[in-house]
Motif scaffolding. Structure first.
Motif, PDB file in Angstrom:
ATOM      1  N   PRO A 128      13.412   2.861 -39.892  1.00 33.67           N
ATOM      2  CA  PRO A 128      13.706   4.219 -40.353  1.00 33.67           C
ATOM      3  C   PRO A 128      13.951   4.235 -41.867  1.00 33.67           C
ATOM      4  CG  PRO A 128      14.966   3.706 -38.372  1.00 33.67           C
ATOM      5  CD  PRO A 128      14.328   2.423 -38.817  1.00 33.67           C
ATOM      6  N   VAL A 129      13.366   5.203 -42.549  1.00 33.97           N
ATOM      7  CA  VAL A 129      13.531   5.294 -44.002  1.00 33.97           C
ATOM      8  C   VAL A 129      15.016   5.425 -44.362  1.00 33.97           C
ATOM      9  CG1 VAL A 129      12.962   6.632 -46.063  1.00 33.97           C
ATOM     10  CG2 VAL A 129      11.223   6.269 -44.292  1.00 33.97           C
ATOM     11  N   ALA A 159       7.937  11.657 -50.975  1.00 34.09           N
ATOM     12  CA  ALA A 159       8.589  12.951 -50.745  1.00 34.09           C
ATOM     13  C   ALA A 159       9.600  12.862 -49.605  1.00 34.09           C
ATOM     14  CB  ALA A 159       7.546  14.020 -50.453  1.00 34.09           C
ATOM     15  N   GLN A 160       9.247  12.162 -48.538  1.00 36.03           N
ATOM     16  CA  GLN A 160      10.156  11.987 -47.410  1.00 36.03           C
ATOM     17  C   GLN A 160      11.434  11.269 -47.854  1.00 36.03           C
ATOM     18  OE1 GLN A 160       8.794   9.270 -44.410  1.00 36.03           O
ATOM     19  NE2 GLN A 160      10.376   9.837 -42.926  1.00 36.03           N
ATOM     20  N   ARG A 166      18.444  13.203 -50.890  1.00 34.62           N
ATOM     21  CA  ARG A 166      19.192  14.425 -51.223  1.00 34.62           C
ATOM     22  C   ARG A 166      20.104  14.834 -50.061  1.00 34.62           C
ATOM     23  NH1 ARG A 166      14.403  15.889 -53.900  1.00 34.62           N
ATOM     24  NH2 ARG A 166      13.552  16.801 -51.992  1.00 34.62           N
ATOM     25  N   ARG A 167      19.573  14.774 -48.860  1.00 33.49           N
ATOM     26  CA  ARG A 167      20.350  15.213 -47.692  1.00 33.49           C
ATOM     27  C   ARG A 167      21.579  14.345 -47.473  1.00 33.49           C
ATOM     28  NH1 ARG A 167      19.896  13.545 -42.459  1.00 33.49           N
ATOM     29  NH2 ARG A 167      17.840  12.593 -42.801  1.00 33.49           N
ATOM     30  N   LEU A 168      21.444  13.053 -47.736  1.00 35.25           N
ATOM     31  CA  LEU A 168      22.543  12.121 -47.498  1.00 35.25           C
ATOM     32  C   LEU A 168      23.361  11.836 -48.756  1.00 35.25           C
ATOM     33  CD1 LEU A 168      20.676   9.532 -45.222  1.00 35.25           C
ATOM     34  CD2 LEU A 168      22.130  11.442 -44.524  1.00 35.25           C
ATOM     35  N   LEU A 173      15.553   7.392 -55.797  1.00 32.01           N
ATOM     36  CA  LEU A 173      14.620   6.355 -56.232  1.00 32.01           C
ATOM     37  C   LEU A 173      14.258   6.579 -57.695  1.00 32.01           C
ATOM     38  CD1 LEU A 173      12.237   6.356 -53.143  1.00 32.01           C
ATOM     39  CD2 LEU A 173      13.948   4.611 -53.695  1.00 32.01           C
ATOM     40  N   ALA A 174      14.067   5.471 -58.412  1.00 28.51           N
ATOM     41  CA  ALA A 174      13.790   5.557 -59.848  1.00 28.51           C
ATOM     42  C   ALA A 174      12.307   5.408 -60.186  1.00 28.51           C
ATOM     43  CB  ALA A 174      14.579   4.486 -60.599  1.00 28.51           C
ATOM     44  N   ALA A 175      11.558   4.701 -59.330  1.00 29.21           N
ATOM     45  CA  ALA A 175      10.178   4.381 -59.726  1.00 29.21           C
ATOM     46  C   ALA A 175       9.312   4.058 -58.522  1.00 29.21           C
ATOM     47  CB  ALA A 175      10.178   3.197 -60.700  1.00 29.21           C
TER      48      ALA A 175
END
Length: 324
Positions: A128-129, A159-160, A166-168, A173-175
């Motif tokens: 899981p991401v 995008a995912q 954002r949600r958590l 991520l930087a790059a």
């Protein structure tokens, strides 16, 4: 040297970085690593990239040894996690277990207390991401990594991940580290736009197409002795470029470079750096002279007529898709 921000972060990286894929990691290559790193510092390069999977950790050891005599705050060091590092079922991927264990192993091999940029070397469909992003966020909180990043993730995957972060309320991520050169341009379709929207900078690898865009390989001729193309142990990737139609295009690009007083490699790197979404282009080098020559590319800004002339040539190989 010139510097760009890594995505939306405040971190500044040199427009040309020194990578270590297929270059460093054996005893015979340590002297080359030391010399190339020394030349990189002399040229103002501050960004050095490796991966745990490069020769099963030997690439990290080589870069770590070459950097040991330099002040840690003077350079930006990145490495990666994903590919197998053992025979066990958990010795691969982006599970929390593998990420945590490999981060510790990379720190030992590199001989450092922290990694500046830690890349997920590929997307892991079996984890899981959210699990991956939480592990990276925890490593950042612990000070073991400063920025998390991905490599060769699709626009949808980026995008995912951004949405989950954002949600958590996780650190973003930087790059992204994709392949990008005159022949492999898939990131122009969606990845650049999504990355810009989500604040990721591109750290591109293989900007010279495994050396094809140096002009050393000629149509109708065997690869010169001593080059990567002539070495069956490492030429699996480059072999698909060694086609006369591709090499004919390279010869015409070389003519444009000559008219501008440039080496073909410098033209190819300046073409990469025309993209504002690119933070750094990673070169490979086995000799200090290559580092110095490529570093000079940052001084070239290609004018619109030159860029159009390049596009007119590249359209002939627009459907080129090298084997992977």
């Amino acid at each position: 040297m010139k510097y760009r921000r890594l995505g939306n972060t405040g971190l500044k990286v040199s427009e040309i970085g020194l990578g270590s894929w297929l270059t460093y990691g054996t005893a015979a290559e340590q002297k080359a690593a030391d010399a190339c790193v020394a030349k990189a510092f002399e040229c103002g390069i501050n960004f050095f990239d490796t991966a745990n999977a490069y020769n099963r950790g030997e690439g990290e050891k080589a870069i770590g040894a070459a950097l040991r005599s330099y002040k840690r705050s003077d350079y930006v060091l990145s490495t990666k996690v994903f590919f197998p590092m053992g025979e066990g079922v958990n010795d691969r991927g982006l599970s929390r277990k593998h990420i945590m264990e490999q981060c510790e192993a990379s720190l030992r091999r590199l001989g450092t207390d922290y990694i500046d940029v830690y890349f997920c070397h590929r997307f892991d469909p079996e984890t899981p991401v959210e699990e991956t992003l939480r592990a990276l966020d925890d490593l950042t909180a612990q000070g073991k990594i400063l920025y998390s990043a991905v490599s060769e993730w699709s626009a949808a995957q980026i995008a995912q991940a951004a949405g989950i972060s954002r949600r958590l309320n996780l650190r973003p991520l930087a790059a992204n580290q994709p392949i990008y050169n005159m022949f492999e341009r898939y990131i122009e379709q969606e990845v650049l736009a999504v990355s810009s929207q989500e604040g990721l900078g591109q750290v591109v690898f293989s900007p010279l197409a495994q050396g094809i865009l140096t002009g050393k390989y000629k149509p109708g001729q065997q690869p010169p002795a001593g080059t990567r193309g002539a070495d069956d142990s490492v030429n699996g990737v480059i072999r698909s470029y060694l086609r006369d139609d591709v090499l004919d295009v390279v010869a015409r690009l070389d003519s444009i470079a000559g008219e501008l007083g440039l080496k073909l490699s410098q033209l190819a790197l300046a073409w990469i750096l025309r993209q504002p979404g690119v933070s750094s282009a990673l070169i490979g080098a086995s000799r200090p002279e290559q580092v110095e020559e490529n570093a000079l590319a940052v001084n070239t800004v290609l004018q619109p007529d030159v860029l159009q002339a390049i596009e007119d040539i590249l359209v002939e190989v627009a459907d080129f898709a090298p084997a992977r």
